[in-house]
Design an enzyme around this catalytic site. Structure first.
Site, PDB file in Angstrom:
ATOM      1  CD  GLU A 111      21.242  46.664 -43.476  1.00 48.05           C
ATOM      2  OE1 GLU A 111      20.558  46.845 -42.940  1.00 48.05           O
ATOM      3  OE2 GLU A 111      21.488  46.576 -44.703  1.00 48.05           O
ATOM      4  CE  LYS A 113      16.392  47.839 -33.140  1.00 45.37           C
ATOM      5  NZ  LYS A 113      16.104  49.283 -32.364  1.00 45.37           N
ATOM      6  CG  ASP A 115      17.654  55.167 -30.534  1.00 45.45           C
ATOM      7  OD1 ASP A 115      16.556  54.852 -30.743  1.00 45.45           O
ATOM      8  OD2 ASP A 115      18.113  55.577 -29.444  1.00 45.45           O
ATOM      9  CE1 TYR A 222      15.238  49.953 -41.870  1.00 41.60           C
ATOM     10  CE2 TYR A 222      16.530  51.858 -41.362  1.00 41.60           C
ATOM     11  CZ  TYR A 222      15.526  51.113 -41.008  1.00 41.60           C
ATOM     12  OH  TYR A 222      14.548  51.628 -39.933  1.00 41.60           O
ATOM     13  CE  LYS A 310      16.824  48.426 -28.118  1.00 38.32           C
ATOM     14  NZ  LYS A 310      15.819  48.963 -27.675  1.00 38.32           N
ATOM     15  CB  CYS A 404      22.894  85.453  -9.175  1.00 42.24           C
ATOM     16  SG  CYS A 404      24.249  85.078 -10.386  1.00 42.24           S
ATOM     17  CB  CYS A 407      25.872  89.040  -9.847  1.00 43.17           C
ATOM     18  SG  CYS A 407      24.205  89.020  -9.888  1.00 43.17           S
ATOM     19  CB  CYS A 422      20.779  85.716 -12.276  1.00 40.83           C
ATOM     20  SG  CYS A 422      21.726  87.302 -11.805  1.00 40.83           S
ATOM     21  CB  CYS A 427      24.497  88.757 -13.776  1.00 42.18           C
ATOM     22  SG  CYS A 427      25.176  87.428 -13.056  1.00 42.18           S
TER      23      CYS A 427
END
Ligand SMILES: [Zn+2]
Length: 710
Positions: A111, A113, A115, A222, A310, A404, A407, A422, A427
């Site tokens: 099956e 695994k 995470d 499960y 794994k 920025c 601008c 900014c 802007c």
């Protein structure tokens, strides 16, 4: 008649539950969106008209309000063990040899695994009564209120399921959900989650279930728990039963007999890992026949009839060729690594976000560095680490620009934020993203206005503020070229669609407008909460409710959750309306004749014994809460979710602590009991209560009630 209504409600709930299951778990939708919507609407309507049949576990009511103080502890019996893990197939051969030496005639089941975050779900009398994290395996956290918001988890078991049952599995966040959540975090200037697993853990540990409800969580079951699963001869029979009972189960599994077949199944699963909507980090191999569990036994750590394998993390080496800076809707400057294109986990990657300057310093990423690239949570390309031994000395550290990049305006780092922004409200980069947000689905929903159109409108100087949409010359817009250079494309009849959508947005609710403005810390839920406490947009700039929230926070420190609205959000909204831009925005709204009101659900009446009176219901009442809410609204009252200085009555049912009532009195609210409420509503005891007090859910640590926030 009543029986027919009750039967229809039951049928709709079953249809919706099944559709959710088919869609989310089996990934095989069995109904169209339209039918699903119609069922949902019909059920909502029937439950509103017949509150006596409304129950909190109804699929349309999963988003219950309420907060708990921390988490109660839950003991796992038997403990939730973990599996021995290996990265080496050689160790699987040893496992196989041990199994073959001990038992004969068995089958392996392979099956995915997942995470995610391990979870236990307990049912009593067929009802979900407790959901808990794994914790240390013996004791976990009770997260029932949060888990109730996950729509695919059955709240009620079918009659053929054991009515006392514990099942175990994994909660996860979908990939798309993770991306969307991080986009919201970034827009609010908050730290992003590293991967879906972290985001899932953070979401399940929210003290406010409404926050969890907004997070796209799901589960896969499960494992047997301590109760109700003993009768199964095999693991696969048990999983089939889980599926029948409405639990989401893994969409892939394989039964194999030999070690070679086991290896092949593990490889096949690995090739499929990116096709699942959840992350997997390996395969789990179990003995299918449960009669072999006892002879195979267990170690202190975990069972000896199962093993986890794994997968090696997928990564690719590449070079950071440059680091550029993007400007988002709220002005946040995000550094982005421009990479030498490389293939990773099925796609070609040429860019990776570096999130913020701190992150770059933490990882010591320099321009010209060789780096290991991974996909964070299998989705987002991310630099895992620098390869220092490949440095030549020519690598250059990144410096966050002091202006920025779009601008040229000033940038600033705001207190408590990781981001640099900014601060120029004009802007163009910000304006383009703001316009896109203003038109987005949960905001004013102007479908013809997406990212490219927003860019074009700003570039051509047609829109300098989202409110310009209300004065735009749409006939001229139809002739606008929104194509790429060399590939002209006229806006054409989209202009008329857009005009109509903008016209319709005049009638959009206050919560949508408030979200559309894009104030930091004001997401969809916060906007709704704030809108619920105000009748009109024009009340916001000088809002007594928001000032209360801030004052209350300053005075009482820890007790700031007395109000549903968070202090950060209250401050952000008031700061917006106090800013130059906010003031001009509000003035322009007024000049355009725009003053959005809150959604009709809370619309007040102008006559009746409770006219204009804010009422909050708390504690156990003899009638369902929605029924009282309806009666109060019919009497002209305004049902509030939490006590504010504008609340006239706190209706305290049974089991309400003195702390709550004292807090309410301190805000000038009159505390009355249910009998007094009946008197005010003109109800006599000759009217029998309709149904039981079904609006209260028994939750650990007290009664979890809709909209209760103390
Ligand atoms: Zn700028």
């Amino acid at each position: 008649m009543a029986a027919a209504v009750q039967a229809r409600i039951a049928e709709l709930r079953r249809l919706i539950e099944k559709a959710n299951h088919d869609y989310y778990d089996l990934a095989q939708p069995t109904v169209g969106d339209r039918d699903y919507d119609l069922w949902e609407q019909e059920l909502l309507r029937l439950e509103a008209e017949h509150p006596e049949y409304a129950t909190p576990d109804s699929p349309v009511r999963r988003v219950a309000g309420g907060t708990s103080e921390g988490f109660r502890k839950v003991t796992h019996e038997p403990p939730m063990q973990s599996l021995d893990k290996t990265h080496a197939k050689g160790e699987l051969a040893e496992f196989d040899a041990f199994v073959r030496k001990t038992v004969q005639g068995f089958t392996y089941v392979v099956e995915p695994k997942i995470d995610g975050i391990s979870l236990s779900l307990r049912y009593r009398g067929g009802k979900l009564v407790c959901a808990a994290t794994r914790g240390n395996g013996t004791v976990g956290d009770d997260i029932t209120a949060n888990v109730r918001t996950i729509k695919t988890i059955p709240q009620l078991l079918p009659a053929d399921a054991p009515q006392d049952l514990e099942v175990r599995g994994e909660a996860y966040m979908t990939r798309e959900g993770f991306l969307a959540l991080n986009a919201r975090q970034a827009a609010a200037g908050l730290e992003e989650f590293a991967n879906p697993r972290n985001a899932c853990a953070g979401s399940l540990k929210q003290l406010d279930p409404r926050v969890t409800a907004e997070r796209p969580l799901d589960v896969i079951l499960y494992n047997a728990g301590g109760t109700g699963c003993d009768g199964f001869a095999s693991h696969s029979e048990m999983i089939a039963a889980f599926r029948r009972w409405g639990f989401p189960v893994a969409p892939w599994s394989k039964a194999v007999k030999t070690l070679e077949e086991m290896y092949a199944a593990i490889d096949e699963l690995q090739s499929l890992r990116h096709t699942f909507r959840f992350e997997i980090d390996g395969a789990v191999i179990k003995i299918d026949e449960r009669r072999f569990y006892a002879p195979l036994g267990a170690t202190a750590h975990g069972p000896r009839w199962a093993r986890a394998y794994k997968y090696a993390p997928e990564r690719a080496e590449t070079v950071v060729e440059a680091i550029t800076v993007q400007v988002g809707r709220t002005g946040i400057l995000t550094p982005v690594a421009e990479l030498r294109p490389t293939d990773l986990a099925g796609s070609t990657i040429s860019r990776a976000t570096l999130h913020n300057a701190d992150q770059i310093v933490r990882q010591d990423i320099r321009i010209g560095d060789h780096v290991w690239l991974v996909k964070a949570g299998d989705v987002i390309p991310a630099i895992d680490s620098v390869i220092p031994e490949k440095r030549t000395g020519a690598e250059k550290p990144f410096v966050m620009p002091s202006a920025c990049p779009v601008c040229g305006g000033a940038v600033a780092r705001l207190e408590g934020e990781v981001a640099v922004r900014c601060v120029n409200p004009a802007c163009p980069a910000q304006l383009q993203r703001r316009l896109e947000h203003f038109s987005s689905r949960n905001a004013l929903d102007i479908k013809a206005l997406g990212g490219k159109v927003a860019d074009a409108l700003v570039e051509k100087g047609l829109v300098a503020d989202p409110l310009d949409l209300f004065t735009l010359d749409y006939a001229a817009l139809a002739k606008l070229d929104v194509g790429e250079a060399g590939a002209p494309r006229k806006f054409g009849k989209n202009a008329e669609n857009m005009r109509q959508a903008v016209e319709a947005a005049r009638g959009a609710t206050l919560e949508r407008w408030l979200f559309a403005i894009g104030i930091p810390n004001v997401g969809v839920t916060v906007a709704k909460d704030i809108a619920d406490a105000h009748a009109r947009f024009s009340e916001l700039a000088d809002s007594a409710v928001l000032k209360d929230v801030i004052e209350n926070d300053a005075k009482k420190g820890k007790e700031r959750r007395i109000l549903k609205i968070k202090v950060e959000a209250a401050k952000a909204v008031l700061a917006f309306f106090a800013s130059d831009y906010g003031r001009s925005f509000a003035a322009r709204m007024a000049a355009l004749g725009l003053d959005p009101g809150r959604a009709a659900r809370a619309a007040a009446r102008t006559e009746g014994p409770l006219v204009g009176a804010g009422c909050v219901l708390t504690g156990s009442l003899s009638r369902p809460r929605p029924e009282y809410a309806k009666l109060i609204e019919q009497a002209g009252g305004i049902v509030q979710s939490a006590v504010t200085s504008r609340t006239r009555y706190l209706i305290a049912g049974a089991n309400v602590g003195a702390t709550k009532t004292d807090k309410a009195r301190a805000l000038g609210t009159e505390v009355i009991d249910e009998a007094k409420l009946k008197e005010l509503l003109g109800l006599t005891d000759a009217v029998p209560p309709a149904g039981d007090a079904a609006s209260a859910v028994q939750a650990p640590g007290g009664v979890l009630t809709q909209g209760e926030l103390f």
